[in-house]
Design a protein around this motif. Structure first.
Motif, PDB file in Angstrom:
ATOM      1  N   PHE A   1       1.065  -1.328   0.054  1.00 34.12           N
ATOM      2  CA  PHE A   1       0.088  -0.110  -0.155  1.00 34.12           C
ATOM      3  C   PHE A   1       0.513   1.126  -0.381  1.00 34.12           C
ATOM      4  O   PHE A   1       0.929   2.367  -0.692  1.00 34.12           O
ATOM      5  CB  PHE A   1      -0.679   0.021   0.796  1.00 34.12           C
ATOM      6  CG  PHE A   1      -1.653   1.038   1.406  1.00 34.12           C
ATOM      7  CD1 PHE A   1      -2.848   0.700   0.582  1.00 34.12           C
ATOM      8  CD2 PHE A   1      -1.419   2.189   1.966  1.00 34.12           C
ATOM      9  CE1 PHE A   1      -3.450   2.201   0.680  1.00 34.12           C
ATOM     10  CE2 PHE A   1      -2.011   3.448   2.215  1.00 34.12           C
ATOM     11  CZ  PHE A   1      -3.300   3.455   1.552  1.00 34.12           C
ATOM     12  N   CYS A   2       1.821   1.160   0.858  1.00 38.00           N
ATOM     13  CA  CYS A   2       2.782   2.147   0.833  1.00 38.00           C
ATOM     14  C   CYS A   2       3.334   2.371  -0.874  1.00 38.00           C
ATOM     15  O   CYS A   2       3.730   3.544  -0.760  1.00 38.00           O
ATOM     16  CB  CYS A   2       4.207   2.106   1.814  1.00 38.00           C
ATOM     17  SG  CYS A   2       3.224   2.223   3.634  1.00 38.00           S
ATOM     18  N   ALA A   3       4.111   1.739  -1.155  1.00 38.94           N
ATOM     19  CA  ALA A   3       4.716   1.079  -2.542  1.00 38.94           C
ATOM     20  C   ALA A   3       4.044   2.295  -3.012  1.00 38.94           C
ATOM     21  O   ALA A   3       3.930   2.952  -4.265  1.00 38.94           O
ATOM     22  CB  ALA A   3       4.716   0.237  -2.600  1.00 38.94           C
ATOM     23  N   LYS A   4       2.587   1.648  -3.138  1.00 39.64           N
ATOM     24  CA  LYS A   4       1.744   2.632  -4.705  1.00 39.64           C
ATOM     25  C   LYS A   4       1.789   4.037  -4.365  1.00 39.64           C
ATOM     26  O   LYS A   4       1.088   4.373  -4.761  1.00 39.64           O
ATOM     27  CB  LYS A   4       0.169   1.277  -4.334  1.00 39.64           C
ATOM     28  CG  LYS A   4       0.717   0.287  -4.942  1.00 39.64           C
ATOM     29  CD  LYS A   4      -0.335  -0.420  -5.338  1.00 39.64           C
ATOM     30  CE  LYS A   4      -0.304  -2.183  -5.507  1.00 39.64           C
ATOM     31  NZ  LYS A   4      -1.433  -2.942  -5.214  1.00 39.64           N
ATOM     32  N   ASN A   5       2.041   3.798  -2.258  1.00 39.77           N
ATOM     33  CA  ASN A   5       1.645   5.686  -3.232  1.00 39.77           C
ATOM     34  C   ASN A   5       3.162   6.471  -3.080  1.00 39.77           C
ATOM     35  O   ASN A   5       3.053   7.650  -1.824  1.00 39.77           O
ATOM     36  CB  ASN A   5       1.163   6.103  -0.739  1.00 39.77           C
ATOM     37  CG  ASN A   5      -0.718   5.649  -1.293  1.00 39.77           C
ATOM     38  OD1 ASN A   5      -0.838   6.399  -1.906  1.00 39.77           O
ATOM     39  ND2 ASN A   5      -0.871   4.460  -1.684  1.00 39.77           N
ATOM     40  N   ASP A   6       4.318   6.241  -3.633  1.00 39.93           N
ATOM     41  CA  ASP A   6       5.632   5.744  -3.824  1.00 39.93           C
ATOM     42  C   ASP A   6       6.209   6.314  -2.518  1.00 39.93           C
ATOM     43  O   ASP A   6       6.997   7.173  -2.032  1.00 39.93           O
ATOM     44  CB  ASP A   6       5.475   7.443  -4.476  1.00 39.93           C
ATOM     45  CG  ASP A   6       4.714   7.377  -5.471  1.00 39.93           C
ATOM     46  OD1 ASP A   6       5.085   5.874  -5.868  1.00 39.93           O
ATOM     47  OD2 ASP A   6       3.906   8.353  -6.000  1.00 39.93           O
ATOM     48  N   LEU A   7       5.836   5.196  -1.785  1.00 41.20           N
ATOM     49  CA  LEU A   7       6.512   5.384   0.127  1.00 41.20           C
ATOM     50  C   LEU A   7       7.116   4.643  -0.019  1.00 41.20           C
ATOM     51  O   LEU A   7       6.860   3.395  -0.497  1.00 41.20           O
ATOM     52  CB  LEU A   7       6.295   5.059   1.206  1.00 41.20           C
ATOM     53  CG  LEU A   7       5.148   7.341   1.166  1.00 41.20           C
ATOM     54  CD1 LEU A   7       3.975   6.866   2.360  1.00 41.20           C
ATOM     55  CD2 LEU A   7       5.854   7.796   1.188  1.00 41.20           C
ATOM     56  N   GLY A   8       8.894   3.946   0.063  1.00 42.93           N
ATOM     57  CA  GLY A   8       9.379   2.644   0.297  1.00 42.93           C
ATOM     58  C   GLY A   8      10.473   2.694   1.380  1.00 42.93           C
ATOM     59  O   GLY A   8       9.670   3.580   3.054  1.00 42.93           O
ATOM     60  N   GLY A   9      11.354   2.336   1.372  1.00 39.89           N
ATOM     61  CA  GLY A   9      12.169   1.489   2.541  1.00 39.89           C
ATOM     62  C   GLY A   9      12.261   0.129   3.396  1.00 39.89           C
ATOM     63  O   GLY A   9      12.862  -0.306   3.584  1.00 39.89           O
ATOM     64  N   MET A  10      10.764   0.111   2.606  1.00 31.11           N
ATOM     65  CA  MET A  10      10.282  -1.350   3.626  1.00 31.11           C
ATOM     66  C   MET A  10      10.272  -2.583   2.331  1.00 31.11           C
ATOM     67  O   MET A  10       9.670  -4.080   3.087  1.00 31.11           O
ATOM     68  CB  MET A  10       9.511  -1.369   4.245  1.00 31.11           C
ATOM     69  CG  MET A  10       9.040  -0.415   4.824  1.00 31.11           C
ATOM     70  SD  MET A  10       7.490  -0.107   5.728  1.00 31.11           S
ATOM     71  CE  MET A  10       6.519   0.061   5.122  1.00 31.11           C
TER      72      MET A  10
END
Ligand code: EPU
Length: 302
Positions: free
Chosen positions: A113-122
């Motif tokens: 979900f975070c990835a699809k919102n351009d938030l990475g790291g995990m």
């Protein structure tokens, strides 16, 4: 443990606690091992202190269950009630680079979900089963990252103070598969601060980690991930493999043929079988390498 006291049973609905009598923990754990007890599913964070005061007043012992993916539970009738959070809808709320995530949220779904919102790291955590709360408590990590690096705030039930608290990230220490939370603290929600990255780039990282995991871990089988922690400077999996122990079994508990630090339930393994296997492997590693392996899996044995 069965909740029979009618006064206690009658008080539960108001506290947002749903009683599921006679639940098999084998069905709630990725190892597929564990006896039976009553399960309380918790829907109201704010009522937790009152609920736990009530259980304590009635001398009902309890334990907190997350996603059950790093847990080895004893056999038979279990002597404690099990409490599990029900995740709210939505269980992830984004605000800029921050993600406010409920502890009961599925970890893999949170990463995507975070990835699809351009938030990475995990990216490294993709494929790690379990809940965000469980990952937080153990400081789950893989492929060079750990969840603790992104934690900015945690809401929890602080067992020692018997109240809900919010801790800032710098009040918590995150080490290799270990945190400063007490064993009876209950994770409720976490605020993560994640690096901004375009989705296609995150997806590339996710695919690489997925590939590595598929190549080295027995993903389709019932396991609790790595059973032992890696000792400083050494690899538990490599040592067990070097001793030729892949395939070693006690009943249906078996050292995976694919990764020697994964112990799988190949059928109807009991906790007794699994613990006999871990004790045997630990003794052999100690004899040959002089290293005492520590369980990475959390053991709930009566
Ligand atoms: N190896 C063997 N034989 C085996 C398994 C591993 O020789 O049967 C060798 C590998 O070839 C490699 C080394 O041992 O050279 C390390 O193996 P791997 O890369 O699989 O990593 P690991 O140290 O065994 C750790 C974590 C995993 C995590 C991976 C990837 C622990 C206990 N394990 O495994 O986490 O997925 O790195 O980052 O920290 C878990 O926590 O449950 C878990 C599986």
């Amino acid at each position: 443990m069965r909740v029979r006291d009618p006064k206690l049973v009658a008080a539960l609905p108001e506290l947002g606690a749903l009683l599921e009598p006679g639940t098999s923990l084998a069905e709630l754990t990725s190892l597929g091992i564990g006896g039976t007890t009553d399960l309380l599913r918790i829907t109201k964070h704010d009522a937790i202190p009152e609920l736990l005061n009530l259980l304590d007043a009635e001398s009902v012992p309890y334990k907190f269950l997350g996603g059950g993916s790093n847990l080895l539970v004893g056999d038979g009738e279990l002597p404690w009630l099990v409490l599990q959070l029900v995740s709210p809808d939505p269980d992830i709320v984004l605000e800029g680079r921050f993600a406010q995530v409920d502890a009961a949220a599925d970890l893999g779904r949170t990463v995507t979900f975070c990835a699809k919102n351009d938030l990475g790291g995990m990216e490294g955590l993709i494929g790690v089963p379990g809940t965000v709360g469980g990952a937080l408590r153990m400081n789950a990590g893989a492929y060079g990252m750990q969840i603790g690096s992104y934690v900015r705030q945690v809401k929890l039930y602080r067992a020692a103070r018997r109240r809900l608290e919010t801790l800032e990230g710098d009040q918590i220490s995150f080490e290799y598969r270990h945190t400063s939370f007490a064993p009876d603290d209950m994770m409720l929600a976490v605020k993560l601060e994640l690096p901004s990255k375009p989705y296609p780039e995150i997806l590339k990282g996710i695919r690489i980690c997925n590939e590595k995991r598929r190549a080295s871990q027995p993903l389709g089988q019932k396991s609790a991930g790595c059973i032992f922690k890696n000792p400083p400077g050494a690899s538990a999996g490599r040592m067990i493999d070097e001793l030729g122990l892949k395939g070693l079994s006690v009943g249906d508990a078996r050292v995976s043929d694919r990764h020697a630090n994964f112990f799988v339930n190949a059928g109807k393994a009991s906790a007794k079988d699994m613990l006999a296997l871990t004790a045997d492997v630990r003794a052999r590693v100690e004899k040959s390498f002089g290293i005492i392996l520590e369980h990475e899996v959390v053991v709930w044995n009566a």
